[in-house]
Design an enzyme around this catalytic site. Structure first.
Site, PDB file in Angstrom:
ATOM      1  N   CYS A  25      14.535  11.303   4.547  1.00  0.00           N
ATOM      2  CA  CYS A  25      14.272  10.420   5.963  1.00  0.00           C
ATOM      3  C   CYS A  25      15.669  10.952   6.167  1.00  0.00           C
ATOM      4  O   CYS A  25      16.266  11.006   7.891  1.00  0.00           O
ATOM      5  CB  CYS A  25      13.826   8.805   5.881  1.00  0.00           C
ATOM      6  N   GLY A  57       7.662   5.370   7.028  1.00  0.00           N
ATOM      7  CA  GLY A  57       6.958   6.443   7.463  1.00  0.00           C
ATOM      8  C   GLY A  57       7.520   7.428   8.804  1.00  0.00           C
ATOM      9  O   GLY A  57       7.890   6.835   9.217  1.00  0.00           O
ATOM     10  N   LYS A 101       0.770  -1.499  -0.442  1.00  0.00           N
ATOM     11  CA  LYS A 101      -0.210  -0.116  -0.204  1.00  0.00           C
ATOM     12  C   LYS A 101       0.793   1.540   0.169  1.00  0.00           C
ATOM     13  O   LYS A 101       1.680   1.382   0.905  1.00  0.00           O
ATOM     14  CB  LYS A 101      -1.113   0.320   1.019  1.00  0.00           C
ATOM     15  N   GLU A 103      10.912   1.296   9.224  1.00  0.00           N
ATOM     16  CA  GLU A 103      11.512   2.361   8.706  1.00  0.00           C
ATOM     17  C   GLU A 103      11.382   3.822   8.828  1.00  0.00           C
ATOM     18  O   GLU A 103      10.544   4.053   7.946  1.00  0.00           O
ATOM     19  CB  GLU A 103      12.045   2.446   7.069  1.00  0.00           C
ATOM     20  N   GLU A 159      11.512  16.313  13.942  1.00  0.00           N
ATOM     21  CA  GLU A 159      11.514  15.658  12.022  1.00  0.00           C
ATOM     22  C   GLU A 159      10.556  16.969  11.764  1.00  0.00           C
ATOM     23  O   GLU A 159       9.541  16.963  12.241  1.00  0.00           O
ATOM     24  CB  GLU A 159      11.356  14.890  11.755  1.00  0.00           C
TER      25      GLU A 159
HETATM   26  P1  NAD Z   1       2.969   8.694   7.536  1.00  0.00           P
HETATM   27  O1  NAD Z   1       3.580   7.179   8.610  1.00  0.00           O
HETATM   28  O2  NAD Z   1       1.705   9.608   7.594  1.00  0.00           O
HETATM   29  O3  NAD Z   1       2.119   7.608   6.383  1.00  0.00           O
HETATM   30  C1  NAD Z   1       3.186   6.107   5.427  1.00  0.00           C
HETATM   31  C2  NAD Z   1       2.106   5.683   5.044  1.00  0.00           C
HETATM   32  O4  NAD Z   1       1.948   5.019   7.049  1.00  0.00           O
HETATM   33  C3  NAD Z   1       1.009   5.499   4.215  1.00  0.00           C
HETATM   34  O5  NAD Z   1       0.791   4.191   3.681  1.00  0.00           O
HETATM   35  C4  NAD Z   1      -0.256   6.043   4.941  1.00  0.00           C
HETATM   36  O6  NAD Z   1      -1.348   5.732   4.214  1.00  0.00           O
HETATM   37  C5  NAD Z   1      -0.026   4.760   5.960  1.00  0.00           C
HETATM   38  N1  NAD Z   1      -0.544   5.078   7.766  1.00  0.00           N
HETATM   39  C6  NAD Z   1      -1.507   5.529   8.073  1.00  0.00           C
HETATM   40  N2  NAD Z   1      -1.558   5.407   9.640  1.00  0.00           N
HETATM   41  C7  NAD Z   1      -1.961   3.999   8.835  1.00  0.00           C
HETATM   42  C8  NAD Z   1      -2.504   2.799   9.519  1.00  0.00           C
HETATM   43  N3  NAD Z   1      -3.037   3.315  11.198  1.00  0.00           N
HETATM   44  N4  NAD Z   1      -2.259   1.870   9.730  1.00  0.00           N
HETATM   45  C9  NAD Z   1      -1.403   1.444   7.903  1.00  0.00           C
HETATM   46  N5  NAD Z   1      -1.119   2.367   7.215  1.00  0.00           N
HETATM   47  C10 NAD Z   1      -1.079   3.350   7.953  1.00  0.00           C
HETATM   48  O7  NAD Z   1       4.293   9.137   7.242  1.00  0.00           O
HETATM   49  P2  NAD Z   1       4.761   9.951   5.286  1.00  0.00           P
HETATM   50  O8  NAD Z   1       3.915  11.928   5.790  1.00  0.00           O
HETATM   51  O9  NAD Z   1       3.593   9.033   4.721  1.00  0.00           O
HETATM   52  O10 NAD Z   1       6.082  10.255   5.139  1.00  0.00           O
HETATM   53  C11 NAD Z   1       7.060  10.690   5.772  1.00  0.00           C
HETATM   54  C12 NAD Z   1       6.998  10.834   6.865  1.00  0.00           C
HETATM   55  O11 NAD Z   1       8.761   9.001   6.607  1.00  0.00           O
HETATM   56  C13 NAD Z   1       9.125  10.460   7.854  1.00  0.00           C
HETATM   57  O12 NAD Z   1       8.783  11.013   9.050  1.00  0.00           O
HETATM   58  C14 NAD Z   1      10.205  10.493   7.086  1.00  0.00           C
HETATM   59  O13 NAD Z   1      11.056  10.292   7.920  1.00  0.00           O
HETATM   60  C15 NAD Z   1       9.663   9.342   6.900  1.00  0.00           C
HETATM   61  N6  NAD Z   1      10.512   7.971   5.394  1.00  0.00           N
HETATM   62  C16 NAD Z   1      11.238   6.830   5.983  1.00  0.00           C
HETATM   63  C17 NAD Z   1      12.163   6.724   5.407  1.00  0.00           C
HETATM   64  C18 NAD Z   1      12.512   5.323   5.824  1.00  0.00           C
HETATM   65  O14 NAD Z   1      13.664   4.889   5.194  1.00  0.00           O
HETATM   66  N7  NAD Z   1      14.045   5.544   7.559  1.00  0.00           N
HETATM   67  C19 NAD Z   1      12.082   6.246   4.126  1.00  0.00           C
HETATM   68  C20 NAD Z   1      11.301   7.792   3.664  1.00  0.00           C
HETATM   69  C21 NAD Z   1      10.270   8.637   4.257  1.00  0.00           C
END
Ligand code: NAD
Length: 516
Positions: A303, A247, A194, A269, A405
């Site tokens: 990230c 995320g 997803k 991650e 962040e």
């Molecule tokens: P987010 O956590 O808001 O969303 C990420 C994903 O999780 C989306 O697909 C979202 O729909 C899903 N999601 C949210 N709540 C959920 C739930 N209850 N159940 C299942 N899925 C759910 O993050 P974002 O705003 O999309 O991305 C930014 C974040 O991602 C930043 O914190 C960034 O640092 C991190 N990130 C980390 C890496 C890494 O490799 N460490 C890489 C890229 C981004």
């Protein structure tokens, strides 16, 4: 609707039609080798450059998660019926399904994610790299023979989980998609992935094109929708036996909790607040260029962004003023413009968060050296989520801006005295994703690098990453590893097999005899 928005909508419609996704009612899921429309509420995507509506599609919902997991189970069985060499050959062949579509994929990402077109082209290249690398692993996942102290032959196999659930964010949708799909299938799993509801289409296209290149039908399924509906249905589905999440820490906690309720392991991650340490003896030209790229590439929505610049006090003024001048030279502009190096933030929520955090930092005593507002020179119609590259000084380590962040083009610069204070400041957050050390003193650079609590550390460099080298975090940056052999191993479980080799086997009754 202004003319920039009209142009983007038209361009997006052409791209969606070109990939067979239909523009009027986008077929936003790839399930069992077919494009399928969602069944839930409408989700409207906003153009990050203009702030106006781009397209709407429908949330997938639990019904499509059910179909996708069933398809993945069938696809995985078919995939595992092939020899390991054949799986590798098919992964390599699958990449050819992307050929000729690279530019359209990059354009699709650029319009929806608001990323500069140059960055999107580079991201398509990463998709290829990840599949090539993990294709090579398919027939090299040897087990081990353990010299147990009995007459048994004991060997270990690395067996796939079955069907894994993957959830990815909006900041690097194609990169994170391929980053997790490739090792998962190389290890023998079926996948339901997803993507973020804000960047749904490129993952669907990647999966569709890969299958046209030769992957088993149903092996990879992409399901689009909100986290609380489609995402939750995926994490709760009984057929999913491993969760891999990329995320924010907030959502990561929910994913790990959902996994724990079903005793399903997860890889997380998550975000970062990475320290970039510049010693006075560093080559300052390179350190300034590195610091600038570390935070302002991808408008800070990375990230591993080097969002905390720690500078030895004797060169603090020099480094910060040079950096501010360099930040003002960055070409901020429309994502479609070939000259653009930094585009808008991806979405309104992110824009609000970054704006609020800058204002809170100012209220707490931080001073804006440059940026902190809408960049100058943008077309009037670009009323989207633009924020100029921002450098903040007079920041103390306890401030929110130094701890949390931002995920935007905002750098905080703090001075330090000596190695001890540098490492203390660097390690003083809950995150532990990345960090860097700039110094010409080799011994010191290694010494300081060794003391950083971060999954990736660079010396006289920043953001060099490769699918060959393990990546992941400590603390609130998550757990588990992606990339390399460590990333592959996250997708398998070791199975220990005992074979009696004695002419007359004696079966142990308890631990007293036989097995030690
Ligand atoms: P987010 O956590 O808001 O969303 C990420 C994903 O999780 C989306 O697909 C979202 O729909 C899903 N999601 C949210 N709540 C959920 C739930 N209850 N159940 C299942 N899925 C759910 O993050 P974002 O705003 O999309 O991305 C930014 C974040 O991602 C930043 O914190 C960034 O640092 C991190 N990130 C980390 C890496 C890494 O490799 N460490 C890489 C890229 C981004």
């Amino acid at each position: 609707m202004n003319s920039l928005s009209q142009y983007a909508c038209h361009h997006l419609a052409e791209l969606l039609e070109g990939f067979g996704l239909s523009a009027a009612a986008p077929l936003s899921n790839w399930i069992n080798g077919e494009l399928v429309a969602g069944e839930g509420e409408a989700i409207t995507l906003i153009n990050p450059a203009t702030g106006e509506a781009l397209v709407s599609y429908r949330d997938a919902g639990a019904g499509l998660i059910e179909r996708a997991t069933q398809a993945a189970q069938r696809g995985q069985r078919e995939w595992m019926a092939l020899t390991a060499s054949e799986r590798g050959r098919r992964m390599n062949a699958a990449i050819r399904g992307l050929e000729g579509h690279e530019e359209a994929l990059a354009q699709l990402e650029s319009v929806v994610a608001g990323k500069p077109i140059l960055d999107c082209r580079a991201e398509v290249g990463k998709v290829r790299e990840m599949f090539e690398y993990y294709a090579g692993w398919c027939d090299k996942q040897h087990g081990e023979v353990i010299p147990v102290p009995t007459s048994h032959l004991n060997y270990v196999r690395h067996v796939p989980y079955g069907v894994v659930g993957q959830i990815t964010p909006w900041n690097a949708p194609m990169f994170t998609c391929a980053w997790q799909l490739a090792p998962a299938i190389a290890a023998g799993n079926g996948v339901v992935l997803k993507p973020s509801e804000l960047t749904p289409f490129t993952s669907v296209v990647i999966a569709k094109q890969l299958e046209s290149g030769g992957l088993s039908k149903g092996l990879i399924n992409i399901v689009n929708g909100l986290g609380k509906t489609t995402g939750a249905a995926l994490t709760d589905h009984p057929a999913i036996s491993k969760l891999v999440f990329v995320g924010s820490p907030q959502s990561g906690r929910m994913i790990a909790e959902a996994g724990a309720r079903r005793l399903v392991p997860s890889v997380l991650e998550l975000g970062g607040k990475s320290a970039n340490i510049v010693f006075a003896d560093a080559k300052l030209d390179e350190a300034v260029a590195g610091a600038q790229a570390a935070i302002f590439a991808a408008a800070g929505q990375s990230c591993v962004a080097g969002s905390r610049l720690l500078i030895e006090r004797s060169v603090f003024e020099q480094v910060t003023s040079r950096l501010a001048r360099a930040a003002e030279q960055i070409a901020v502009g429309l994502p479609s413009d070939e000259a653009t190096r930094m585009g808008p933030l991806q979405n309104h929520r992110q824009f609000e968060q970054v704006t609020r955090m800058i204002e809170a930092a100012k209220a707490a005593g931080a001073r804006v050296l440059t940026g902190g507002k809408r960049p100058e020179g943008l077309p009037d119609e670009a009323q989207g989520y633009f924020i100029a590259p921002t450098v903040l000084v007079d920041v103390t380590p306890d401030m929110e801006i130094a701890q949390q962040e931002v995920f935007g083009p905002v750098l905080v610069a703090m001075a330090f005295d000596g190695e001890g204070q540098a490492t203390q400041l660097a390690n003083e957050t809950r995150f532990g994703l990345a960090g860097a050390v700039w110094s010409q003193d080799v011994a010191r650079a290694h010494r300081v690098a060794g003391q950083l609590r971060a999954g990736t550390v660079w010396i006289n460099s920043y953001k060099a990453i490769s699918v060959m080298s393990p990546f992941g975090g400590f603390g609130d940056s998550g757990f588990g590893r992606s990339s390399g052999l460590d990333g592959l191993r996250e997708y398998t479980v070791p199975q220990s097999v005992w074979v009696e080799t004695a002419p007359e086997a004696s079966v142990a009754f308890g631990y007293g005899s036989g097995v030690g």
